[in-house]
Motif scaffolding. Structure first.
Motif, PDB file in Angstrom:
ATOM      1  N   THR A  71      27.273  44.952  43.707  1.00  0.00           N
ATOM      2  CA  THR A  71      28.124  43.803  43.997  1.00  0.00           C
ATOM      3  C   THR A  71      27.456  42.888  45.013  1.00  0.00           C
ATOM      4  O   THR A  71      27.077  43.333  46.099  1.00  0.00           O
ATOM      5  CB  THR A  71      29.477  44.266  44.559  1.00  0.00           C
ATOM      6  OG1 THR A  71      30.095  45.151  43.635  1.00  0.00           O
ATOM      7  CG2 THR A  71      30.401  43.078  44.820  1.00  0.00           C
ATOM      8  N   PRO A  72      27.299  41.603  44.696  1.00  0.00           N
ATOM      9  CA  PRO A  72      26.687  40.685  45.665  1.00  0.00           C
ATOM     10  C   PRO A  72      27.584  40.512  46.894  1.00  0.00           C
ATOM     11  O   PRO A  72      28.800  40.681  46.832  1.00  0.00           O
ATOM     12  CB  PRO A  72      26.570  39.370  44.882  1.00  0.00           C
ATOM     13  CG  PRO A  72      26.693  39.745  43.441  1.00  0.00           C
ATOM     14  CD  PRO A  72      27.582  40.948  43.406  1.00  0.00           C
ATOM     15  N   LEU A  73      26.958  40.152  48.003  1.00  0.00           N
ATOM     16  CA  LEU A  73      27.670  39.829  49.230  1.00  0.00           C
ATOM     17  C   LEU A  73      27.566  38.328  49.471  1.00  0.00           C
ATOM     18  O   LEU A  73      26.466  37.781  49.577  1.00  0.00           O
ATOM     19  CB  LEU A  73      27.074  40.580  50.423  1.00  0.00           C
ATOM     20  CG  LEU A  73      27.695  40.268  51.795  1.00  0.00           C
ATOM     21  CD1 LEU A  73      29.147  40.718  51.851  1.00  0.00           C
ATOM     22  CD2 LEU A  73      26.882  40.915  52.912  1.00  0.00           C
ATOM     23  N   LEU A  74      28.698  37.663  49.548  1.00  0.00           N
ATOM     24  CA  LEU A  74      28.767  36.230  49.845  1.00  0.00           C
ATOM     25  C   LEU A  74      28.952  36.066  51.350  1.00  0.00           C
ATOM     26  O   LEU A  74      29.890  36.621  51.929  1.00  0.00           O
ATOM     27  CB  LEU A  74      29.936  35.605  49.085  1.00  0.00           C
ATOM     28  CG  LEU A  74      30.243  34.130  49.361  1.00  0.00           C
ATOM     29  CD1 LEU A  74      29.094  33.237  48.900  1.00  0.00           C
ATOM     30  CD2 LEU A  74      31.548  33.720  48.667  1.00  0.00           C
ATOM     31  N   VAL A 165      34.972  41.117  54.819  1.00  0.00           N
ATOM     32  CA  VAL A 165      34.672  41.364  56.224  1.00  0.00           C
ATOM     33  C   VAL A 165      35.046  40.095  56.980  1.00  0.00           C
ATOM     34  O   VAL A 165      34.414  39.044  56.798  1.00  0.00           O
ATOM     35  CB  VAL A 165      33.190  41.702  56.456  1.00  0.00           C
ATOM     36  CG1 VAL A 165      32.933  41.946  57.947  1.00  0.00           C
ATOM     37  CG2 VAL A 165      32.776  42.905  55.628  1.00  0.00           C
ATOM     38  N   ILE A 166      36.085  40.172  57.789  1.00  0.00           N
ATOM     39  CA  ILE A 166      36.588  39.019  58.525  1.00  0.00           C
ATOM     40  C   ILE A 166      36.074  39.141  59.955  1.00  0.00           C
ATOM     41  O   ILE A 166      36.568  39.947  60.741  1.00  0.00           O
ATOM     42  CB  ILE A 166      38.128  38.965  58.488  1.00  0.00           C
ATOM     43  CG1 ILE A 166      38.649  39.129  57.045  1.00  0.00           C
ATOM     44  CG2 ILE A 166      38.638  37.681  59.114  1.00  0.00           C
ATOM     45  CD1 ILE A 166      38.116  38.101  56.078  1.00  0.00           C
ATOM     46  N   LEU A 167      35.072  38.353  60.282  1.00  0.00           N
ATOM     47  CA  LEU A 167      34.341  38.482  61.539  1.00  0.00           C
ATOM     48  C   LEU A 167      34.732  37.345  62.490  1.00  0.00           C
ATOM     49  O   LEU A 167      34.454  36.175  62.221  1.00  0.00           O
ATOM     50  CB  LEU A 167      32.837  38.448  61.252  1.00  0.00           C
ATOM     51  CG  LEU A 167      31.880  38.566  62.425  1.00  0.00           C
ATOM     52  CD1 LEU A 167      32.052  39.893  63.160  1.00  0.00           C
ATOM     53  CD2 LEU A 167      30.431  38.420  61.934  1.00  0.00           C
ATOM     54  N   SER A 168      35.426  37.689  63.578  1.00  0.00           N
ATOM     55  CA  SER A 168      35.834  36.699  64.587  1.00  0.00           C
ATOM     56  C   SER A 168      36.559  35.526  63.930  1.00  0.00           C
ATOM     57  O   SER A 168      36.219  34.357  64.150  1.00  0.00           O
ATOM     58  CB  SER A 168      34.622  36.191  65.380  1.00  0.00           C
ATOM     59  OG  SER A 168      34.179  37.153  66.287  1.00  0.00           O
ATOM     60  N   PHE A 308      31.199  50.416  54.974  1.00  0.00           N
ATOM     61  CA  PHE A 308      32.418  49.816  54.426  1.00  0.00           C
ATOM     62  C   PHE A 308      32.152  49.218  53.050  1.00  0.00           C
ATOM     63  O   PHE A 308      32.892  49.469  52.097  1.00  0.00           O
ATOM     64  CB  PHE A 308      32.941  48.755  55.391  1.00  0.00           C
ATOM     65  CG  PHE A 308      34.008  47.876  54.804  1.00  0.00           C
ATOM     66  CD1 PHE A 308      35.267  48.387  54.485  1.00  0.00           C
ATOM     67  CD2 PHE A 308      33.772  46.528  54.556  1.00  0.00           C
ATOM     68  CE1 PHE A 308      36.260  47.591  53.939  1.00  0.00           C
ATOM     69  CE2 PHE A 308      34.749  45.711  54.010  1.00  0.00           C
ATOM     70  CZ  PHE A 308      35.993  46.244  53.699  1.00  0.00           C
ATOM     71  N   LEU A 309      31.089  48.445  52.929  1.00  0.00           N
ATOM     72  CA  LEU A 309      30.772  47.832  51.640  1.00  0.00           C
ATOM     73  C   LEU A 309      30.430  48.889  50.591  1.00  0.00           C
ATOM     74  O   LEU A 309      30.739  48.720  49.406  1.00  0.00           O
ATOM     75  CB  LEU A 309      29.609  46.849  51.792  1.00  0.00           C
ATOM     76  CG  LEU A 309      29.865  45.607  52.654  1.00  0.00           C
ATOM     77  CD1 LEU A 309      28.598  44.764  52.743  1.00  0.00           C
ATOM     78  CD2 LEU A 309      31.017  44.769  52.101  1.00  0.00           C
TER      79      LEU A 309
END
Length: 319
Positions: A71-74, A165-168, A308-309
Motif C-alpha cells: 500500500t502506498p503512503l501519501l 497518521v495524524i501528526l500535530s 502501525f502501517l
C-alpha cells in the motif's frame, strides 16, 4: 493567575514569528537524524508531475512504483511548506513502500493559485493525484495542515484511504490553542521576508510574486471554523495513529478526544493488561516536543509509525 487579552495576543504574534523563522530551519536538522537502519539511507523521487484539478496544477513526487510493494503512503505537508520539506519523513518509509508526496494547492510547485483554501478542496486534490497514478487506496501521513487534510480525505473519500497518521494536526479548528490562531491571524508577508519559507516559495512556485496571496489564504483557512461530527470521525473505516508533542500547538485534550473517537481507550484491552491484536487507534505524545520541533523527531516517529502501517500487533508479554 489570569492573562489579559493583550498578553494572549502578544503570545500569538510571537508564535507567528517563530513559524516564519523556524518552520523550514527544522528540516535540515531532521534530515541529519537518519531513521532506523531498515529505512533507505536516502530517498530520491523516481517520478514527478502535475494533475490539473479545479483551476490548479497539483504537483506530486513519487518514490517507487505505486503498483508494486504494498500500500502506498501519501504524505501531506503543513502550511507554508512543500513536499521537499517532508523529505525527513519520506526517507524512513520509501525503503519499504511506495511514497507519494504532494505540494498542496497554493504551495511550492502547486503555487500561484488565487482561490481560497479549504480542507475539502485539498482532500479532493489529493484524491485526484491518486486517480492520476492509478492508486485505488493509500495510507496517509499528514502533518499540521496536511493532517487535517488527511481527515477530510478519509471522510470524503473513505474507499481511497487505509490507515491515517495524524501528526500535530486537528479535526476541528478549536483543537488548536487560541493563542496559536491569534498568531496566525497577525501574519504578514513581511514577517517571512528573508526566511526559508520565503526563499523556498520563490524557488519553487510558478508564480513567486503571489506569496502574499498564500499568506492571506492560510490566514483565512485558520480563521474559518471547520470540523466534522463525532459520527463522521467514528465512521472512518481505516485505523488511525495520532501523534503530537507535549508542547504542541494542538491541545492535549483534542488529541485524546480524537484518539478516543477513532477507537482508542478500549476498556477491555486496558483491563486485561496486554494487547492480543493490533489496535484500531494509537496515540503518541512526544516529550519536550513542540509543533515545529516534532519535525526533528524523525527516528522516534518512524519507529512508531512503521509497525502501525505494517499492522503489527504489540509483542506479547515475556513473563
Amino acid at each position: 493567575m489570569t492573562h489579559s487579552p493583550l498578553s494572549a495576543l502578544a503570545v500569538g504574534v510571537a508564535f507567528a514569528k517563530i513559524i516564519a523563522a523556524l518552520a523550514f530551519a527544522a528540516v535540515p536538522q531532521a534530515a541529519s537524524a537518519e531513521a532506523p537502519a531498515a529505512a533507505a539511507a536516502s530517498a530520491n523521487a523516481s517520478a514527478h508531475g502535475h494533475v490539473e484539478v479545479a483551476g490548479a496544477a497539483i504537483h506530486y513526487q513519487l518514490y517507487g512504483d505505486p503498483k508494486v510493494g504494498g500500500t502506498p503512503l501519501l504524505v501531506l505537508h503543513g502550511a507554508f511548506m512543500n513536499a521537499d520539506a517532508m523529505k525527513p519523513l519520506i526517507t524512513p518509509f520509501a525503503g519499504s513502500r511506495p511514497v507519494i508526496a504532494i505540494d498542496a494547492r497554493g504551495h511550492g510547485r502547486s503555487g500561484g493559485v488565487d482561490g481560497p483554501l479549504s480542507y475539502d478542496r485539498m482532500a479532493d486534490d489529493a484524491a485526484a493525484v491518486l486517480d492520476k497514478l492509478g492508486v485505488e487506496k493509500a495510507d496517509v501521513l499528514g502533518y499540521s495542515m496536511g493532517g487535517s487534510t488527511a481527515v477530510a480525505l478519509a471522510i470524503k473519500h473513505p474507499g481511497r484511504v487505509g490507515k491515517q497518521v495524524i501528526l500535530s494536526a486537528t479535526s476541528r479548528l478549536d483543537g488548536w490553542y487560541p493563542e496559536v490562531l491569534a498568531g496566525i491571524a497577525h501574519l504578514t508577508p513581511d514577517v517571512f521576508a528573508g526566511s526559508p519559507i520565503d526563499s523556498e516559495y520563490k524557488r519553487l512556485s510558478p508564480a513567486p510574486e503571489k506569496f502574499p496571496v498564500l499568506v492571506e489564504n492560510i490566514k483565512a483557512l485558520d480563521a474559518t471554523p471547520f470540523g466534522w461530527s463525532d459520527a463522521a470521525i467514528r465512521a472512518i473505516p481505516g485505523k488511525t495513529m495520532v501523534i503530537i508533542g507535549d508542547a504542541d500547538g494542538v491541545t492535549l485534550d483534542h488529541a485524546i478526544a480524537l484518539f478516543k473517537l477513532r477507537g482508542g481507550g478500549d476498556v477491555a484491552a486496558a483491563t486485561q493488561g496486554f494487547l492480543t491484536e493490533s489496535p484500531r487507534a494509537r496515540l503518541a505524545i512526544l516529550p519536550a516536543t513542540s509543533h515545529i520541533g516534532i519535525m526533528a523527531e524523525t527516528p522516534a516517529i518512524a519507529a512508531m509509525v512503521v509497525p502501525f502501517l505494517d499492522d503489527k500487533a504489540p509483542p506479547p508479554p515475556s513473563f
